[in-house]
Design a protein around this motif. Sequence first.
Motif, PDB file in Angstrom:
ATOM      1  N   GLY A 146      -2.535  29.945 -39.346  1.00  0.00           N
ATOM      2  CA  GLY A 146      -2.022  29.331 -38.135  1.00  0.00           C
ATOM      3  C   GLY A 146      -3.137  28.818 -37.247  1.00  0.00           C
ATOM      4  N   VAL A 147      -4.177  29.631 -37.051  1.00  0.00           N
ATOM      5  CA  VAL A 147      -5.292  29.194 -36.196  1.00  0.00           C
ATOM      6  C   VAL A 147      -5.975  27.971 -36.803  1.00  0.00           C
ATOM      7  CG1 VAL A 147      -5.782  31.353 -34.991  1.00  0.00           C
ATOM      8  CG2 VAL A 147      -6.723  31.002 -37.286  1.00  0.00           C
ATOM      9  N   GLY A 148      -6.081  27.932 -38.116  1.00  0.00           N
ATOM     10  CA  GLY A 148      -6.719  26.793 -38.757  1.00  0.00           C
ATOM     11  C   GLY A 148      -5.939  25.510 -38.536  1.00  0.00           C
ATOM     12  N   LYS A 149      -4.638  25.587 -38.719  1.00  0.00           N
ATOM     13  CA  LYS A 149      -3.808  24.390 -38.521  1.00  0.00           C
ATOM     14  C   LYS A 149      -3.774  23.973 -37.052  1.00  0.00           C
ATOM     15  CE  LYS A 149      -0.174  25.960 -40.837  1.00  0.00           C
ATOM     16  NZ  LYS A 149       1.172  25.955 -41.479  1.00  0.00           N
ATOM     17  N   ALA A 150      -3.801  24.945 -36.145  1.00  0.00           N
ATOM     18  CA  ALA A 150      -3.823  24.621 -34.708  1.00  0.00           C
ATOM     19  C   ALA A 150      -5.092  23.856 -34.351  1.00  0.00           C
ATOM     20  CB  ALA A 150      -3.720  25.901 -33.885  1.00  0.00           C
ATOM     21  N   ILE A 151      -6.219  24.270 -34.926  1.00  0.00           N
ATOM     22  CA  ILE A 151      -7.481  23.590 -34.651  1.00  0.00           C
ATOM     23  C   ILE A 151      -7.527  22.227 -35.323  1.00  0.00           C
ATOM     24  CG2 ILE A 151      -9.982  23.683 -34.978  1.00  0.00           C
ATOM     25  CD1 ILE A 151      -9.754  26.746 -34.787  1.00  0.00           C
ATOM     26  N   LEU A 152      -7.122  22.164 -36.579  1.00  0.00           N
ATOM     27  CA  LEU A 152      -7.169  20.903 -37.312  1.00  0.00           C
ATOM     28  C   LEU A 152      -6.303  19.832 -36.664  1.00  0.00           C
ATOM     29  CD1 LEU A 152      -7.051  22.151 -41.020  1.00  0.00           C
ATOM     30  CD2 LEU A 152      -8.994  21.119 -39.835  1.00  0.00           C
ATOM     31  N   GLY A 180      -0.390  15.554 -48.212  1.00  0.00           N
ATOM     32  CA  GLY A 180       0.610  14.863 -47.397  1.00  0.00           C
ATOM     33  C   GLY A 180       1.422  15.826 -46.552  1.00  0.00           C
ATOM     34  N   LEU A 181       1.830  16.945 -47.138  1.00  0.00           N
ATOM     35  CA  LEU A 181       2.608  17.937 -46.402  1.00  0.00           C
ATOM     36  C   LEU A 181       1.776  18.555 -45.292  1.00  0.00           C
ATOM     37  CD1 LEU A 181       5.130  19.598 -45.967  1.00  0.00           C
ATOM     38  CD2 LEU A 181       4.381  21.130 -47.802  1.00  0.00           C
ATOM     39  N   LEU A 182       0.504  18.823 -45.562  1.00  0.00           N
ATOM     40  CA  LEU A 182      -0.362  19.383 -44.523  1.00  0.00           C
ATOM     41  C   LEU A 182      -0.507  18.402 -43.366  1.00  0.00           C
ATOM     42  CD1 LEU A 182      -2.304  21.559 -43.482  1.00  0.00           C
ATOM     43  CD2 LEU A 182      -4.135  20.410 -44.755  1.00  0.00           C
ATOM     44  N   LEU A 186       0.474  18.952 -39.414  1.00  0.00           N
ATOM     45  CA  LEU A 186      -0.482  18.785 -38.311  1.00  0.00           C
ATOM     46  C   LEU A 186       0.063  17.829 -37.249  1.00  0.00           C
ATOM     47  CD1 LEU A 186      -3.899  18.618 -40.226  1.00  0.00           C
ATOM     48  CD2 LEU A 186      -2.750  20.591 -39.198  1.00  0.00           C
ATOM     49  N   THR A 187       0.792  16.825 -37.684  1.00  0.00           N
ATOM     50  CA  THR A 187       1.432  15.915 -36.722  1.00  0.00           C
ATOM     51  C   THR A 187       2.424  16.677 -35.853  1.00  0.00           C
ATOM     52  OG1 THR A 187       1.193  14.004 -38.189  1.00  0.00           O
ATOM     53  CG2 THR A 187       2.873  13.857 -36.473  1.00  0.00           C
ATOM     54  N   ARG A 188       3.203  17.550 -36.475  1.00  0.00           N
ATOM     55  CA  ARG A 188       4.168  18.351 -35.726  1.00  0.00           C
ATOM     56  C   ARG A 188       3.457  19.303 -34.759  1.00  0.00           C
ATOM     57  NH1 ARG A 188       9.477  20.107 -36.594  1.00  0.00           N
ATOM     58  NH2 ARG A 188      10.122  21.219 -34.703  1.00  0.00           N
ATOM     59  N   VAL A 189       2.330  19.853 -35.186  1.00  0.00           N
ATOM     60  CA  VAL A 189       1.566  20.756 -34.320  1.00  0.00           C
ATOM     61  C   VAL A 189       1.056  20.007 -33.096  1.00  0.00           C
ATOM     62  CG1 VAL A 189      -0.498  22.210 -34.146  1.00  0.00           C
ATOM     63  CG2 VAL A 189       0.895  22.258 -36.226  1.00  0.00           C
ATOM     64  N   ARG A 190       0.617  18.773 -33.283  1.00  0.00           N
ATOM     65  CA  ARG A 190       0.153  17.973 -32.146  1.00  0.00           C
ATOM     66  C   ARG A 190       1.279  17.719 -31.159  1.00  0.00           C
ATOM     67  NH1 ARG A 190      -3.123  15.581 -36.124  1.00  0.00           N
ATOM     68  NH2 ARG A 190      -1.532  14.035 -36.657  1.00  0.00           N
ATOM     69  N   ILE A 194       1.947  24.070 -31.027  1.00  0.00           N
ATOM     70  CA  ILE A 194       2.090  25.353 -31.728  1.00  0.00           C
ATOM     71  C   ILE A 194       2.005  25.125 -33.236  1.00  0.00           C
ATOM     72  CG2 ILE A 194       3.754  27.144 -32.360  1.00  0.00           C
ATOM     73  CD1 ILE A 194       2.519  27.797 -29.790  1.00  0.00           C
ATOM     74  N   ALA A 195       1.232  25.964 -33.899  1.00  0.00           N
ATOM     75  CA  ALA A 195       1.160  25.936 -35.361  1.00  0.00           C
ATOM     76  C   ALA A 195       1.810  27.192 -35.902  1.00  0.00           C
ATOM     77  CB  ALA A 195      -0.296  25.854 -35.820  1.00  0.00           C
ATOM     78  N   LEU A 196       2.727  27.029 -36.830  1.00  0.00           N
ATOM     79  CA  LEU A 196       3.398  28.168 -37.444  1.00  0.00           C
ATOM     80  C   LEU A 196       2.897  28.339 -38.873  1.00  0.00           C
ATOM     81  CD1 LEU A 196       7.067  27.595 -36.237  1.00  0.00           C
ATOM     82  CD2 LEU A 196       5.264  28.955 -35.157  1.00  0.00           C
ATOM     83  N   GLU A 197       2.721  29.572 -39.250  1.00  0.00           N
ATOM     84  CA  GLU A 197       2.303  29.895 -40.617  1.00  0.00           C
ATOM     85  C   GLU A 197       3.289  30.902 -41.168  1.00  0.00           C
ATOM     86  OE1 GLU A 197       0.936  32.647 -43.232  1.00  0.00           O
ATOM     87  OE2 GLU A 197      -0.514  32.917 -41.612  1.00  0.00           O
ATOM     88  N   ARG A 198       3.981  30.515 -42.221  1.00  0.00           N
ATOM     89  CA  ARG A 198       5.046  31.339 -42.794  1.00  0.00           C
ATOM     90  C   ARG A 198       4.651  31.824 -44.188  1.00  0.00           C
ATOM     91  NH1 ARG A 198       7.781  27.007 -40.131  1.00  0.00           N
ATOM     92  NH2 ARG A 198       9.114  27.737 -38.411  1.00  0.00           N
ATOM     93  N   GLU A 199       3.996  32.967 -44.219  1.00  0.00           N
ATOM     94  CA  GLU A 199       3.580  33.599 -45.478  1.00  0.00           C
ATOM     95  C   GLU A 199       2.647  32.710 -46.299  1.00  0.00           C
ATOM     96  OE1 GLU A 199       6.560  36.374 -47.327  1.00  0.00           O
ATOM     97  OE2 GLU A 199       7.970  34.998 -46.334  1.00  0.00           O
TER      98      GLU A 199
END
Length: 261
Positions: A146-152, A180-182, A186-190, A194-199
């Motif tokens: 989650g932290v990685g996706k929030a930063i990216l 592509g999915l990542l 990241l667009t949604r996080v922007r 909030i970045a969600l990480e599900r397992e």
Amino acid sequence: MRTAGRNDGASGDGLVAARLAALLEAFRPGDETLGVSELARRTGLAKTTVHRLVGHLAGAGLLEREDGAVRLGLRLFEIGQLASPRRGLVEAARPYLADLREATRNTVHLAILEGTEVVYLDVLRGPDAPTLPSRIGGRFPAHATGVGKAILAFSPESVVNQVIDAGLPRMSPKTITAPGLLRRQLTRVREDGIALEREESGVGVVCAASPLLDAHGVAVAAVSISGWANRMRTERVAPAVRTVALALTRTLSGSTRESRK
């Protein structure tokens, strides 16, 4: 000839530095002491070389000898504390992280991005949270956290490209490995902050994270809450994580302005 001599010296210095670094990096979480033979095995260096370099490191206080083995020295900890920008970030964030842990009873992280991985600067473990592999100073592939996706999501495109070009290793059955999915995430996080990480980092663990931004809107770090997938509802804790990230961003911005006066 003199130029060649200088180049040879520089090359020799680099080799020695690489070997010294390899010895220090040979220590892993849980290692109290290591013998010369084990250090040689982990680094690929000859025992005689390890013995000689250990002597130099011990003389500088970076390693300490104990019953025929060596441990990391206190001097390393002292030097680590001099990493002032990160130390200031940890000190500023600790009260916010403590409140977040107390309110949710789950594990709270503070992390930065280094290359394609996140590095955890602080970890406050919650009593109701799962046992996680994260530790202070530990690393994990950015795309699987989650932290990685929030930063990216709030990093320059070149940073995102670097992570994708390096490959997206699968850390669990649900890790995102498709570029592509990542990018869509990241667009949604922007949009949400909030970045969600599900397992994606491990089975049974979920996470909600939010970035800390600089004056230009670029992420400098991120905070997160991690908990059991069957106990913690990410949509419920996400607003608290976002609030802490925004408050800490304002605190850091104020500190930066004051330091410039």
